[in-house]
Each structure stands twice: as C-alpha cells, then as structure tokens.
Design an enzyme around this catalytic site. Structure first.
Site, PDB file in Angstrom:
ATOM      1  N   ASP A 206       0.845  -1.200   0.000  1.00 31.69           N
ATOM      2  CA  ASP A 206       0.000   0.000   0.000  1.00 31.69           C
ATOM      3  C   ASP A 206       0.882   1.253   0.000  1.00 31.69           C
ATOM      4  O   ASP A 206       1.699   1.453   0.891  1.00 31.69           O
ATOM      5  CB  ASP A 206      -0.870  -0.065   1.269  1.00 31.69           C
ATOM      6  CG  ASP A 206      -1.763   1.140   1.478  1.00 31.69           C
ATOM      7  OD1 ASP A 206      -1.801   2.035   0.612  1.00 31.69           O
ATOM      8  OD2 ASP A 206      -2.433   1.178   2.529  1.00 31.69           O
ATOM      9  N   HIS A 379      -3.919   4.381   6.448  1.00 29.20           N
ATOM     10  CA  HIS A 379      -2.807   3.817   5.675  1.00 29.20           C
ATOM     11  C   HIS A 379      -1.466   4.016   6.385  1.00 29.20           C
ATOM     12  O   HIS A 379      -1.264   5.006   7.087  1.00 29.20           O
ATOM     13  CB  HIS A 379      -2.762   4.468   4.288  1.00 29.20           C
ATOM     14  CG  HIS A 379      -4.022   4.303   3.519  1.00 29.20           C
ATOM     15  ND1 HIS A 379      -4.259   3.227   2.691  1.00 29.20           N
ATOM     16  CD2 HIS A 379      -5.148   5.063   3.462  1.00 29.20           C
ATOM     17  CE1 HIS A 379      -5.462   3.336   2.163  1.00 29.20           C
ATOM     18  NE2 HIS A 379      -6.014   4.448   2.613  1.00 29.20           N
TER      19      HIS A 379
END
Length: 561
Positions: A206, A379
C-alpha cells in the site's frame, strides 16, 4: 528498478512456471483497486473496486476497472479475494459477477456481509462464499492462500499471502500498524516476519501514505478531541464520516453515551452498514443510545447527535442536502456543531469546502481536519513501510494503491532498506515473476469504464470531453437553408446559443460573413452539405473565439430546398 513505458507492447506468453501480475486498477490512482494473478493457466483476482468521479467526469456515477483484458478468460478465474469492505475494493464486484455469476468470493465476515447487501441491491443471487479469518489457509487451483490480520479504517481487513510454484506473493491490501487499535486487532507483524523467513518473492505494498513521514497516529488519539467537542457543544451535534468507518462511529456512540446524548443515523448506506456491523458484533451500541432519526427531533438539541454520510462533499449525500437546506427533516440551527471526521480525498477538496461554507452560513460551528485532530489515516506512513520492508525482506517489490508520486515514494523507501528490485508499474502494465525476478514484460489495453445511470461502458472519454465543452464553453447551433436551383442562401442563418450568449441579437454581425462564405464555397463547386457545414463551423468558430474567447460546441445544419 523499472518504470512504466508508453511504448510497451502486448506481453509475450508467460514462461512456463512463471507468475504474471496484471493490475487493472489502483496503480496511479487512489481507488478502483483490482489485480489479476496468472499462473499455470489459471487466474486469481484480488479486489474489485470502484473509483468515484471528479469534477472532470460530468454525469458519471462510478468508474470501474476495465475487465476487457480478462473478459474471454473469466472461466479460468479460480476466485476473487477481497481484502476489506471499502467501496474502492469491493464496489465493482457486482459488475464482474454480471459477466460470470459463479466466481467464488473470498473475504472476512464483515467484508462479505457488506458485499452481500450490495449484491442484493443489484438483484444478484448469492454466489459461493468462503468466509476466512486471519491464519486461515485455502487453496484454489495452483494458488495457495494464507490470510494475515492487518488494521485499517474498517474492521476485519486482511493481507493475503499467495503461494505458487513460481514463488510467494504477499499483498498487504490497505493497511496501517496502529499499535493501540480500538478493537484490539493489530497488524500481525509476527506473521509478516514468518512469511519473510520463508521467503517473499514479490511484495505488493500500500503506497497511499508513502510520502508522509513517521507513523500514522493511533485511532485512540482522536477520542479526547471527540470528547472535547461533545463537552463544549451546547446544542445538536452532527458527525459526518464514511459509511463504513465502524471505529469512528463507535467513538461517537461512546462519547454520546458519556454525555447523555442520543444518536441517530442519517443516510441509507450509514443505516445499512452500521446495522450489519452491530449484528456481527463489530459495533457495540451502549444501551438507550440509538434512536430513529425521525424520533430524535423530539429531544432537546443538547441531547441530539446525528451521524451522517457526506464527509467528502458528495452532492447527493445527507450532509450536502443539510448544508443546502433541502434535507427532509434536518435543518441547521445557529449554534449547532458539525464534526467532519474524515480525510480529504484528493480531488474532493472544493466539494468539501463548499459544504463547510454552506453549514457555516447557517450558523454551525464546523470542526474538521484543518482545525482539529478529528481523523487519522487508514494507511501506513513511511516509518511503518520501512519497518515492514525490514521485517519481510522481500526479493522484489511492486508498490500498489496510490498515485504515481505515492508509488515512487514507496519505491524509494524499499530501495533505502536494501530491497534488490523494485518495479513501478501502472494500470495495464504487466509484471512477470520468473526465476525469482520481477520485471515489466508488456502492457494490456485497459482504460476507465464509466457507469452513467444504467449504462455501463457506454460513455467514452470523447463523450466526457463533449460534456465538459458543453458545461464550460457553451453550445451554438446554426441552421441555413440553400436553394438547390440558384445555389443561394434562401433562409437563415438562424443561430441559437446556450451557455454564454443567450441573446440572438449578439450574432447579427456574423450572419452576413456566413452567407458570403457559403456563396464563395458554392461558387467554387462545393455543393456537398457536409463541406458547407464545415464552412459554417469554421466561420462562426473563428468569430466566437476572437469575439468571446470561447470554444463552444458548434452544430451547423445546412438544408437544401
């Protein structure tokens, strides 16, 4: 270290024993995540999400991945693995299932429950489900899957390790490393380390927060800020967040209970998702806290809390309607507090500030990320990514989930920790893992697929360009009748405009030049109506450009009588 290249050709046949990765969305953008893995003639898909349209997509409801590269191979798909329940990872699944309805779906309990409600909306019958949790292992054809707990801004997120005879892939999905998560479920770094010891040949990570230094703050760091907002508010509180952000809603419910307030959900997706989360035990509602939205109005303002969708300024969301004063039963009063508990997705800033200004105009106090710590990202930031690279020690890295700047920042982090090979790709760029080395081998055609009302894929970039021109530059139609015997203009030009000069009188000065240009063209032997229409287009186009500094859409019609 490789870069995508615009001159890439279609990839050659996959060498025997190799593993091919075909990203169809999510690389070079935040959203629309979908990755296809090919091995031994079989396919495995990880995620199938949507991208939400921006201002330059007029009339578009959703943007899907392009299934074109695998459309004639859908019978080879072993399974679709869904890493978590966000729209940008599950939202396109109903559209894929319209093309092959029996693809087995693999995901956690909450992810599949959220997907099921979406499939019912699309009137699709339930397909084969494989509910998995961290630690589970499943085999589909030549792909052996192992699931690893990760935390994110929605519960029950999973990373997936994919073992094949070509090597092991570890796909993080969206993740962060909150060490004090609200639900106590941390990213399983012990499993990451164990997989690293076994040998991760390709690590898909990610990239969304790769440019952000340090570590993403814990979700718990927001709790005191929410508590302070509740303590200082003397009237109604409206909280806007994503309809899937179970943890944020939990914090609001707890704060409301502590301060003697009652909560109602506003917005269909919020009501539906929180009911699912509560039924499955991911959301705990304190006794007596939750009421129906219509019953909330009977309470004094200092006891009311509304939890709404619309934190991104979406025009049809509950919060946007409240800001415009056209919501059915929620009207902002002087002294209300609105808490925007979300980040700004790139491209949505103007829409969000429009809503903030609308709310402030009616007297609301708006608390948002710009003036208080009311949201933390879902994130991993740069520090967490470095930590992961050092634990996993992958042989090859393919940054995913992010715009190009995010993926390049992620590449630099991987290289800094000594990863020997990092491949930066974009949607459609094919990456092959052969003999332990990942490299770009070609490109498949894949673009945006626009959903416009009930039409899927019927709208093209050209159509959107026309819509943008109509919206920004205006529209002119010119009708001229030519006498077929004399070759002279017998009626017109009749000029109609929309978008910049509404008064037909504004076109009087260009009518004679159009007639003269047509006379010249006919005298030169151009009697084809298409050619004469192009003559009209050129004359009026030059005049509008010079006089009004506009380039409208021009529809000339030449009729012979």
């Amino acid at each position: 270290m490789s870069h995508p290249h615009p001159e890439l050709q279609a990839p050659p046949a996959l060498p025997e024993g190799g593993l091919r990765v075909i990203p169809l969305g999510g690389l070079g953008e935040v959203g629309r995540n979908m990755t296809v893995f090919e091995h031994a003639g079989r396919l495995l898909i990880v995620d199938c999400g949507v991208l939400f349209p921006e201002d330059h997509h007029p009339g578009v409801d959703l943007i899907l991945p392009d299934f074109g590269p695998i459309r004639d191979r859908l019978d080879q798909v072993e399974a679709l693995v869904l890493t978590h329940g966000h729209e940008d990872h599950i939202g396109a699944t109903p559209y894929l299932l319209r093309e092959r309805g029996d693809i087995p779906l693999v995901g956690s309990e909450l992810t599949l429950a959220l997907l099921d409600s979406k499939l019912r909306e699309h009137r699709l019958k339930e397909t084969v489900h494989h509910r998995v949790k961290e630690g589970d292992r499943l085999t589909f054809g030549p792909f052996e899957l192992e699931f690893v707990a990760v935390n994110h801004s929605i519960p029950d997120a999973l990373a997936v390790a994919i073992r094949t005879s070509a090597g092991m892939v570890l796909h993080t999905g969206d993740f962060k490393m909150d060490q004090l998560p609200l639900d106590g479920r941390i990213t399983d770094l012990r499993a990451f380390a164990r997989l690293g010891e076994e040998g991760v040949d390709l690590f898909l990570t990610d990239s969304t927060n790769a440019e952000t230094p340090g570590f993403t703050p814990a979700e718990k760091s927001i709790t005191p800020v929410i508590d302070r907002v509740f303590r200082e508010s003397s009237q109604r509180i409206i909280v806007a967040c994503f309809a899937s952000h179970v943890h944020r809603v939990q914090q609001v419910l707890d704060a409301a209970y502590a301060h003697g307030r009652q909560v109602a959900y506003v917005g269909r997706s919020m009501v539906r998702n929180m009911a699912i989360a509560r039924d499955l035990g991911y959301l705990t509602v304190p006794p007596g806290t939750l009421v129906d939205a219509k019953d909330l109005a009977g309470l004094p303002p200092e006891r009311q809390v509304l939890v709404s969708t619309g934190s991104q300024g979406e025009p049809m969301s509950a919060l946007s309607r409240i800001a415009q004063r056209n919501h059915n039963f929620v009207h902002i009063e002087e002294g209300d507090t609105v808490l925007l508990a979300s980040s700004l997705i790139p491209g949505n800033e103007n829409a969000v500030y429009r809503v903030i200004n609308g709310l402030a105009r009616w007297g609301a106090r708006v608390v948002h990320k710009g003036n208080a710590l009311v949201h933390v990202s879902g994130h991993a930031s740069a520090g967490e990514l470095l930590y992961c690279y050092n634990i996993v020690r992958p042989r090859n890295v393919l940054p995913v989930h992010g715009e190009m700047r995010h993926m390049l920042a992620n590449r630099d982090l991987a290289l800094a920790t000594g990863v020997p090979n990092v491949v930066v790709a974009e949607d459609g760029v094919v990456v092959d893992l052969v003999d332990g080395v990942a490299s770009i081998t070609g490109k498949v055609d894949c673009g945006y697929v626009f959903v416009d009302g009930s039409s899927v894929g019927g709208i093209t970039e050209s159509d959107l360009k026309d819509r943008r021109i109509l919206g920004e530059e205006g529209f002119i139609s010119v009708i001229v009748v030519i006498d077929s015997v004399s070759g002279k203009v017998s009626a017109g030009p009749e000029i109609h405009a929309r978008g910049f000069v509404e008064d037909g009188a504004g076109f009087e000065e260009i009518k004679q030049p159009i007639i003269e240009a047509l006379d010249r063209a006919i005298a030169e032997g151009n009697t084809d109506t298409y050619q004469l229409q192009q003559t009209v287009r050129r004359v009026i186009g030059r005049w509008v450009s010079g006089t009004h500094r506009r380039r409208p859409m021009i529809i000339p019609v030449v009729i012979e009588s």
